[in-house]
Design an enzyme around this catalytic site. Structure first.
Site, PDB file in Angstrom:
ATOM      1  N   ASN A   1      25.020 -17.223  -9.153  1.00 43.11           N
ATOM      2  CA  ASN A   1      25.473 -18.569  -8.780  1.00 43.11           C
ATOM      3  C   ASN A   1      25.189 -19.080  -7.591  1.00 43.11           C
ATOM      4  OD1 ASN A   1      26.252 -18.780 -11.528  1.00 43.11           O
ATOM      5  ND2 ASN A   1      28.304 -18.224 -11.257  1.00 43.11           N
ATOM      6  N   GLY A  32      39.589 -15.555   2.610  1.00 40.72           N
ATOM      7  CA  GLY A  32      39.948 -14.575   2.880  1.00 40.72           C
ATOM      8  C   GLY A  32      39.681 -14.052   4.449  1.00 40.72           C
ATOM      9  N   TYR A  48      32.640  -1.604  -6.936  1.00 46.43           N
ATOM     10  CA  TYR A  48      32.492  -2.617  -5.792  1.00 46.43           C
ATOM     11  C   TYR A  48      30.974  -2.070  -5.258  1.00 46.43           C
ATOM     12  CZ  TYR A  48      33.001  -4.030  -0.898  1.00 46.43           C
ATOM     13  OH  TYR A  48      33.043  -4.844   0.364  1.00 46.43           O
ATOM     14  N   ARG A  79      44.151  -1.329   3.638  1.00 44.15           N
ATOM     15  CA  ARG A  79      42.813  -0.829   4.267  1.00 44.15           C
ATOM     16  C   ARG A  79      43.558  -0.009   5.669  1.00 44.15           C
ATOM     17  NH1 ARG A  79      38.527  -5.233   3.984  1.00 44.15           N
ATOM     18  NH2 ARG A  79      40.273  -6.717   3.461  1.00 44.15           N
ATOM     19  N   THR A 106      42.322 -12.412  -3.732  1.00 47.09           N
ATOM     20  CA  THR A 106      42.719 -11.594  -2.727  1.00 47.09           C
ATOM     21  C   THR A 106      43.096 -12.252  -1.382  1.00 47.09           C
ATOM     22  OG1 THR A 106      40.443 -11.012  -2.192  1.00 47.09           O
ATOM     23  CG2 THR A 106      41.475  -9.556  -3.701  1.00 47.09           C
ATOM     24  N   GLY A 107      42.754 -13.715  -1.382  1.00 48.75           N
ATOM     25  CA  GLY A 107      42.888 -14.278  -0.200  1.00 48.75           C
ATOM     26  C   GLY A 107      44.155 -15.258  -0.180  1.00 48.75           C
ATOM     27  N   LYS A 140      19.106 -22.061  -3.999  1.00 54.84           N
ATOM     28  CA  LYS A 140      17.813 -22.523  -4.658  1.00 54.84           C
ATOM     29  C   LYS A 140      17.681 -24.104  -4.999  1.00 54.84           C
ATOM     30  CE  LYS A 140      14.434 -21.476  -8.605  1.00 54.84           C
ATOM     31  NZ  LYS A 140      15.011 -22.286  -9.745  1.00 54.84           N
ATOM     32  N   ASP A 157      36.608 -20.255  -9.072  1.00 51.87           N
ATOM     33  CA  ASP A 157      36.203 -18.867  -9.335  1.00 51.87           C
ATOM     34  C   ASP A 157      34.508 -18.779  -9.259  1.00 51.87           C
ATOM     35  OD1 ASP A 157      35.172 -16.581 -10.386  1.00 51.87           O
ATOM     36  OD2 ASP A 157      36.797 -16.143 -11.737  1.00 51.87           O
ATOM     37  N   ASP A 174      37.266 -20.715  -2.981  1.00 59.03           N
ATOM     38  CA  ASP A 174      38.038 -19.721  -3.027  1.00 59.03           C
ATOM     39  C   ASP A 174      38.876 -19.600  -4.439  1.00 59.03           C
ATOM     40  OD1 ASP A 174      38.660 -17.107  -0.508  1.00 59.03           O
ATOM     41  OD2 ASP A 174      39.823 -17.248  -2.428  1.00 59.03           O
TER      42      ASP A 174
HETATM   43  P1  NAD Z   1      39.347 -10.550   1.510  1.00 54.54           P
HETATM   44  O1  NAD Z   1      39.727 -10.163   0.385  1.00 54.54           O
HETATM   45  O2  NAD Z   1      39.999 -10.805   2.613  1.00 54.54           O
HETATM   46  O3  NAD Z   1      38.364 -12.032   1.140  1.00 54.54           O
HETATM   47  C1  NAD Z   1      37.545 -12.156   0.104  1.00 54.54           C
HETATM   48  C2  NAD Z   1      37.963 -13.616  -0.370  1.00 54.54           C
HETATM   49  O4  NAD Z   1      37.097 -13.811  -1.433  1.00 54.54           O
HETATM   50  C3  NAD Z   1      39.472 -13.660  -0.820  1.00 54.54           C
HETATM   51  O5  NAD Z   1      39.775 -15.063  -0.429  1.00 54.54           O
HETATM   52  C4  NAD Z   1      39.349 -13.784  -2.235  1.00 54.54           C
HETATM   53  O6  NAD Z   1      40.340 -14.472  -2.804  1.00 54.54           O
HETATM   54  C5  NAD Z   1      38.014 -14.486  -2.582  1.00 54.54           C
HETATM   55  N1  NAD Z   1      37.107 -14.007  -3.847  1.00 54.54           N
HETATM   56  C6  NAD Z   1      37.214 -12.922  -4.494  1.00 54.54           C
HETATM   57  N2  NAD Z   1      36.694 -13.116  -5.865  1.00 54.54           N
HETATM   58  C7  NAD Z   1      36.415 -14.341  -5.941  1.00 54.54           C
HETATM   59  C8  NAD Z   1      36.042 -15.183  -6.911  1.00 54.54           C
HETATM   60  N3  NAD Z   1      35.601 -14.798  -8.146  1.00 54.54           N
HETATM   61  N4  NAD Z   1      35.781 -16.597  -6.540  1.00 54.54           N
HETATM   62  C9  NAD Z   1      36.352 -17.198  -5.629  1.00 54.54           C
HETATM   63  N5  NAD Z   1      36.944 -16.574  -4.517  1.00 54.54           N
HETATM   64  C10 NAD Z   1      36.808 -15.121  -4.915  1.00 54.54           C
HETATM   65  O7  NAD Z   1      38.062  -9.434   2.105  1.00 54.54           O
HETATM   66  P2  NAD Z   1      37.303  -9.516   3.288  1.00 54.54           P
HETATM   67  O8  NAD Z   1      37.524  -8.367   3.973  1.00 54.54           O
HETATM   68  O9  NAD Z   1      37.546 -10.857   4.255  1.00 54.54           O
HETATM   69  O10 NAD Z   1      35.920  -9.488   2.717  1.00 54.54           O
HETATM   70  C11 NAD Z   1      34.932 -10.496   2.628  1.00 54.54           C
HETATM   71  C12 NAD Z   1      33.332 -10.093   2.318  1.00 54.54           C
HETATM   72  O11 NAD Z   1      32.962  -9.298   3.198  1.00 54.54           O
HETATM   73  C13 NAD Z   1      33.640  -9.474   0.756  1.00 54.54           C
HETATM   74  O12 NAD Z   1      32.438  -9.551   0.106  1.00 54.54           O
HETATM   75  C14 NAD Z   1      33.319  -7.963   1.352  1.00 54.54           C
HETATM   76  O13 NAD Z   1      32.668  -7.183   0.221  1.00 54.54           O
HETATM   77  C15 NAD Z   1      32.571  -7.972   2.466  1.00 54.54           C
HETATM   78  N6  NAD Z   1      32.802  -6.996   3.374  1.00 54.54           N
HETATM   79  C16 NAD Z   1      33.697  -6.792   4.130  1.00 54.54           C
HETATM   80  C17 NAD Z   1      34.124  -5.780   5.106  1.00 54.54           C
HETATM   81  C18 NAD Z   1      35.341  -5.734   6.014  1.00 54.54           C
HETATM   82  O14 NAD Z   1      35.636  -4.706   6.663  1.00 54.54           O
HETATM   83  N7  NAD Z   1      36.286  -6.651   6.006  1.00 54.54           N
HETATM   84  C19 NAD Z   1      33.081  -4.707   5.291  1.00 54.54           C
HETATM   85  C20 NAD Z   1      31.870  -4.898   4.270  1.00 54.54           C
HETATM   86  C21 NAD Z   1      31.994  -6.020   3.452  1.00 54.54           C
HETATM   87  N1  UDP Z   2      43.220   5.644   5.410  1.00 56.94           N
HETATM   88  C1  UDP Z   2      44.136   6.491   6.109  1.00 56.94           C
HETATM   89  N2  UDP Z   2      45.429   5.902   5.847  1.00 56.94           N
HETATM   90  C2  UDP Z   2      45.775   4.811   5.295  1.00 56.94           C
HETATM   91  C3  UDP Z   2      44.496   3.897   4.827  1.00 56.94           C
HETATM   92  C4  UDP Z   2      43.241   4.239   4.929  1.00 56.94           C
HETATM   93  O1  UDP Z   2      43.779   7.586   6.439  1.00 56.94           O
HETATM   94  O2  UDP Z   2      46.828   4.230   5.279  1.00 56.94           O
HETATM   95  C5  UDP Z   2      41.781   6.220   5.467  1.00 56.94           C
HETATM   96  C6  UDP Z   2      41.052   6.109   4.227  1.00 56.94           C
HETATM   97  O3  UDP Z   2      41.342   7.404   3.526  1.00 56.94           O
HETATM   98  C7  UDP Z   2      39.560   6.086   4.781  1.00 56.94           C
HETATM   99  C8  UDP Z   2      39.605   5.370   5.961  1.00 56.94           C
HETATM  100  O4  UDP Z   2      40.779   5.410   6.419  1.00 56.94           O
HETATM  101  O5  UDP Z   2      39.045   7.399   4.978  1.00 56.94           O
HETATM  102  C9  UDP Z   2      39.083   3.989   5.999  1.00 56.94           C
HETATM  103  O6  UDP Z   2      39.595   3.361   4.906  1.00 56.94           O
HETATM  104  P1  UDP Z   2      39.678   1.644   4.626  1.00 56.94           P
HETATM  105  O7  UDP Z   2      40.633   1.343   3.316  1.00 56.94           O
HETATM  106  O8  UDP Z   2      39.960   0.896   5.907  1.00 56.94           O
HETATM  107  O9  UDP Z   2      38.133   1.496   4.183  1.00 56.94           O
HETATM  108  P2  UDP Z   2      36.802   2.443   3.744  1.00 56.94           P
HETATM  109  O10 UDP Z   2      36.384   2.434   4.749  1.00 56.94           O
HETATM  110  O11 UDP Z   2      37.416   3.595   2.973  1.00 56.94           O
HETATM  111  O12 UDP Z   2      36.217   1.346   2.721  1.00 56.94           O
END
Ligand code: NAD
Ligand code: UDP
Length: 319
Positions: free
Chosen positions: A104, A10, A150, A191, A35-36, A110, A56, A31
């Site tokens: 898991n 990801g 979520y 996003r 979504t990655g 652990k 998974d 992974d």
């Molecule tokens: P992303 O979708 O790019 O990455 C998530 C990765 O997890 C993907 O590669 C997906 O394939 C993998 N994945 C999902 N479910 C799985 C499963 N059951 N088994 C194996 N792999 C699995 O998203 P990201 O933005 O990189 O987010 C990564 C983590 O960080 C997430 O846990 C998310 O909640 C957390 N997070 C991200 C943000 C952000 O702004 N990007 C903010 C807060 C928290």
């Molecule tokens: N947003 C927007 N236009 C877009 C995508 C997102 O105005 O094309 C807004 C969305 O409604 C939210 C903020 O941008 O208020 C951040 O959205 P994001 O999906 O990045 O993540 P969130 O912080 O809501 O988890």
């Protein structure tokens, strides 16, 4: 150390793999690509310090190598209801990654006597009534709201992590990550940054949802990864906010992207796109991160967007 990272393909996971390898550690990535994207790890293909398992995390995890640290990042993360990779469209997988995946990975930590770091989120605060959000704020989340799959999975994950710390004395950490952006974000996941930057670079209308007065605080990925790295190296077991304290309205964020890219795209408003579930204000209080980790973000929005543009241009196919 041998660092095990779930969600390795990801956005955040792949940058973490790069960082730990650059620091001289070995990385075991996992992974299932829900979504990655395997391309996010192409730079590590054949690297002697990198191993990858397609699996998974909701199912039992067996790792033959010794594991010294577990970083659980696997979870769908986009809240966009129109995106196939958003958690609205993967509700049960999202809950399983946060609940069973956390169980898991904690069990793995652990059994290996390994350090553990959970990727939690600002979403555990829901639509916050306290501003900026401190770690002591318990949140405002609707258990049956559309974001609940979520938010509640992550809240459960935090509770289970603390249970493993208190009961089994696993050496755990919890990072409450706020909005982060940068190269390797999925351009189609809906996003804010991917949507608005892709639209700006493609000369398409830039969509602002609602009145655009809702706020977020955007952190560049290198800063966030640095915060995770620092957190793993400390012994702090209670949650720590990691993100940028620079709050902006989404309308101003869109305007910044418009200025930085020099696009002729117009900003258009899409009322109601997320009206029933869009948190109105979000800004981390990072006092704990500053004092306990000696960490705070360094990269300002303009620089971060400029660093992100080349990746987006390559993906869109423009030069
Ligand atoms: P992303 O979708 O790019 O990455 C998530 C990765 O997890 C993907 O590669 C997906 O394939 C993998 N994945 C999902 N479910 C799985 C499963 N059951 N088994 C194996 N792999 C699995 O998203 P990201 O933005 O990189 O987010 C990564 C983590 O960080 C997430 O846990 C998310 O909640 C957390 N997070 C991200 C943000 C952000 O702004 N990007 C903010 C807060 C928290
Ligand atoms: N947003 C927007 N236009 C877009 C995508 C997102 O105005 O094309 C807004 C969305 O409604 C939210 C903020 O941008 O208020 C951040 O959205 P994001 O999906 O990045 O993540 P969130 O912080 O809501 O988890």
């Amino acid at each position: 150390m041998n660092i095990f990272i779930t969600g390795a393909a990801g956005f955040l996971g792949s940058h973490l793999c790069d960082r730990f390898i650059a620091e001289g550690h070995s990385v075991i990535g996992m992974d299932n690509f829900i979504t990655g994207n395997p391309d996010n790890l192409s730079q590590l293909a054949g690297h002697p310090a990198f191993t990858f398992y397609k699996h998974d995390v909701s199912n039992y995890i067996f790792i033959p190598q010794k594991v010294d640290a577990v970083l659980h990042f696997a979870s769908p993360a986009s809240p966009n209801p129109k995106s196939p990779s958003g958690y609205f469209n993967l509700p049960i997988q999202t809950m399983k990654a946060g609940a069973l995946g956390t169980h898991n990975t904690l069990g793995l930590a652990k059994s290996h006597n390994a350090k553990y770091l959970l990727a939690s989120t600002s979403e555990i605060y829901g639509d916050p009534t306290v501003h900026p959000q401190t770690e002591s704020y318990a949140g405002n989340v609707d258990t049956i709201g559309t974001r609940a799959v979520y938010d509640e999975a992550k809240r459960f994950a935090e509770a289970l992590t603390m249970a493993y710390f208190r009961t089994h004395h696993v050496d755990t950490r919890i990072a409450r990550i706020f909005n982060t952006y940068g190269p390797r974000m999925d351009l189609e996941d809906g996003r804010a940054l991917p949507n608005l930057l892709k639209q700006a670079l493609s000369s398409e209308p830039m969509t602002v949802f609602g009145d655009g007065l809702q706020t977020r605080s955007f952190c560049y990925v290198d800063d966030l990864v640095d915060g995770i790295f620092h957190l793993l190296m400390t012994d702090e077991h209670f949650p720590i906010n990691l993100g940028s304290p620079d709050e902006t309205t989404i309308l101003d964020f869109a305007r910044s992207i418009k200025t930085i890219t020099g696009t002729k795209s117009n900003i258009i408003f899409q009322p109601g796109e997320r009206s029933d579930h869009d948190p109105q204000r979000r800004q981390p209080d990072i006092s704990r991160a500053i004092s306990l980790l000696n960490w705070e973000p360094k990269i300002k929005l303009r620089e971060g967007i400029q660093k992100t543009i080349p990746y987006f241009k390559t993906k869109i196919g423009i030069h």
